[in-house]
Design an enzyme around this catalytic site. Structure first.
Site, short mmCIF file in Angstrom:
data_model
loop_
_atom_site.label_atom_id
_atom_site.label_comp_id
_atom_site.label_asym_id
_atom_site.label_seq_id
_atom_site.Cartn_x
_atom_site.Cartn_y
_atom_site.Cartn_z
N LEU A 32 0.83 -1.22 0.00
CA LEU A 32 0.00 0.00 0.00
C LEU A 32 0.85 1.26 0.00
CD1 LEU A 32 -2.46 -1.18 2.80
CD2 LEU A 32 -3.02 -0.94 0.36
N GLY A 34 2.44 4.30 1.48
CA GLY A 34 2.83 4.54 2.87
C GLY A 34 3.27 3.30 3.62
N ALA A 35 3.34 2.17 2.93
CA ALA A 35 3.74 0.91 3.60
C ALA A 35 5.23 0.90 3.93
CB ALA A 35 3.39 -0.29 2.72
N GLY A 36 6.00 1.71 3.20
CA GLY A 36 7.45 1.75 3.45
C GLY A 36 8.26 1.12 2.33
N LYS A 37 7.66 0.96 1.16
CA LYS A 37 8.37 0.32 0.02
C LYS A 37 9.63 1.11 -0.35
CE LYS A 37 4.86 0.85 -2.79
NZ LYS A 37 3.95 1.56 -1.88
N SER A 38 9.47 2.41 -0.55
CA SER A 38 10.60 3.23 -1.02
C SER A 38 11.68 3.33 0.06
CB SER A 38 10.13 4.64 -1.37
OG SER A 38 9.12 4.56 -2.35
N SER A 105 1.72 -1.62 -7.27
CA SER A 105 1.42 -2.80 -8.10
C SER A 105 0.33 -3.66 -7.45
CB SER A 105 2.68 -3.62 -8.39
OG SER A 105 3.51 -3.80 -7.26
S1 PPS Z 1 0.71 1.61 -9.21
O1 PPS Z 1 -0.59 1.24 -8.62
O2 PPS Z 1 1.73 0.57 -9.01
O3 PPS Z 1 0.57 1.94 -10.63
O4 PPS Z 1 1.17 2.92 -8.41
P1 PPS Z 1 2.62 3.58 -8.35
O5 PPS Z 1 3.17 3.84 -9.71
O6 PPS Z 1 3.48 2.79 -7.42
O7 PPS Z 1 2.32 4.99 -7.70
C1 PPS Z 1 1.91 5.06 -6.37
C2 PPS Z 1 2.27 6.44 -5.76
O8 PPS Z 1 1.45 7.44 -6.33
C3 PPS Z 1 0.80 8.20 -5.31
N1 PPS Z 1 -0.64 8.12 -5.59
C4 PPS Z 1 -1.45 7.06 -5.46
N2 PPS Z 1 -1.27 5.81 -4.97
C5 PPS Z 1 -2.35 4.96 -4.98
N3 PPS Z 1 -3.56 5.28 -5.45
C6 PPS Z 1 -3.78 6.53 -5.95
N4 PPS Z 1 -4.99 6.85 -6.43
C7 PPS Z 1 -2.70 7.47 -5.96
N5 PPS Z 1 -2.59 8.76 -6.38
C8 PPS Z 1 -1.33 9.13 -6.14
C9 PPS Z 1 1.25 7.67 -3.98
O9 PPS Z 1 2.11 8.65 -3.44
C10 PPS Z 1 2.02 6.41 -4.28
O10 PPS Z 1 3.32 6.43 -3.69
P2 PPS Z 1 3.72 5.50 -2.44
O11 PPS Z 1 5.21 5.65 -2.38
O12 PPS Z 1 3.31 4.10 -2.73
O13 PPS Z 1 3.03 6.11 -1.27
#
Ligand code: PPS
EC number: 2.7.1.25
Length: 197
Positions: A32, A34-38, A105
């Site tokens: 998810l 904010g899970a800490g992936k990066s 993903s």
């Molecule tokens: S995906 O689902 O794999 O295509 O997403 P990804 O390319 O990893 O992008 C996720 C980051 O984009 C921001 N973000 C969102 N995440 C999830 N759902 C929605 N609708 C969305 N809009 C923007 C978010 O900051 C994700 O970053 P992380 O690092 O995961 O928090």
């Protein structure tokens, strides 16, 4: 695809591995927002670099500024995002790198497609299994708050699905233990699997 013939590289995987002193692999971090992936992938990359190993981190936020800047967050766009990133990761694997990919993903099928692109043992799925409640309380970018308020649609875990892996090679919940021990778990996996010395 008509009239396009695959060009065979002169250098094999094992020749590259011998030169670099380690094998290539894709470590695919899924979880998810904010899970800490990066954070986890970044800390692992720093440790791999410190050990003189060759790696590269592909990160969702960064890739969406360039290669995938035309894509949004519908399930279809996410599928295309992961397809492109999977192909890039495969090229980097061909170059002999330890590729770290940090993307939400959310769809099992798209992750399995990337797994199927590469050879046995070359795709290591890391489920960053931090619970939604923890991710939402962290809310580092304020996105959960916006998603709850309906200002962001299709937000993973709130208004868009996340399909957890069923047989990930590694599962790490970043709300338990510290970053150093989580990185050590990843490094141990790579050493015991014969990826790195
Ligand atoms: S995906 O689902 O794999 O295509 O997403 P990804 O390319 O990893 O992008 C996720 C980051 O984009 C921001 N973000 C969102 N995440 C999830 N759902 C929605 N609708 C969305 N809009 C923007 C978010 O900051 C994700 O970053 P992380 O690092 O995961 O928090």
């Amino acid at each position: 695809m008509n009239h396009i013939v695959w060009h065979q590289h002169a250098i094999t995987h094992s020749e590259r591995a011998a030169q670099k002193g380690h094998r290539g692999a894709i470590l695919w971090f899924t979880g998810l927002s904010g899970a800490g992936k990066s954070t986890l992938a970044g800390a692992l990359e720093a440790e791999l670099f410190r050990r003189g190993l060759h790696s590269y981190l592909l990160d969702g936020d960064n890739v969406r500024h360039g290669l995938c800047k035309d894509l949004g967050f519908s399930l279809e766009d996410r599928r295309e995002n992961i397809r492109r990133v999977g192909e890039v990761a495969k090229l980097m694997l061909d170059a002999g790198l330890l590729v770290l990919s940090a993307f939400v993903s959310p769809q099992r099928a798209e992750r399995d497609l990337v797994r199927a692109l590469v050879g046995e043992g070359e795709f290591i799925e890391v489920h960053v299994a931090t619970p939604l409640t923890v991710c939402e309380s962290r809310d580092p970018k304020g996105l959960y708050q916006k998603a709850r308020a309906g200002e962001i649609k299709d937000f993973t875990g709130i208004s868009s699905p996340y399909e957890a892996p069923v047989s990930a090679e590694l599962v790490i919940d970043t709300s338990e233990g510290d970053l150093d021990s989580q990185v050590a778990k990843l490094v141990d996996y790579l050493i015991s699997g014969g990826y790195i010395p």
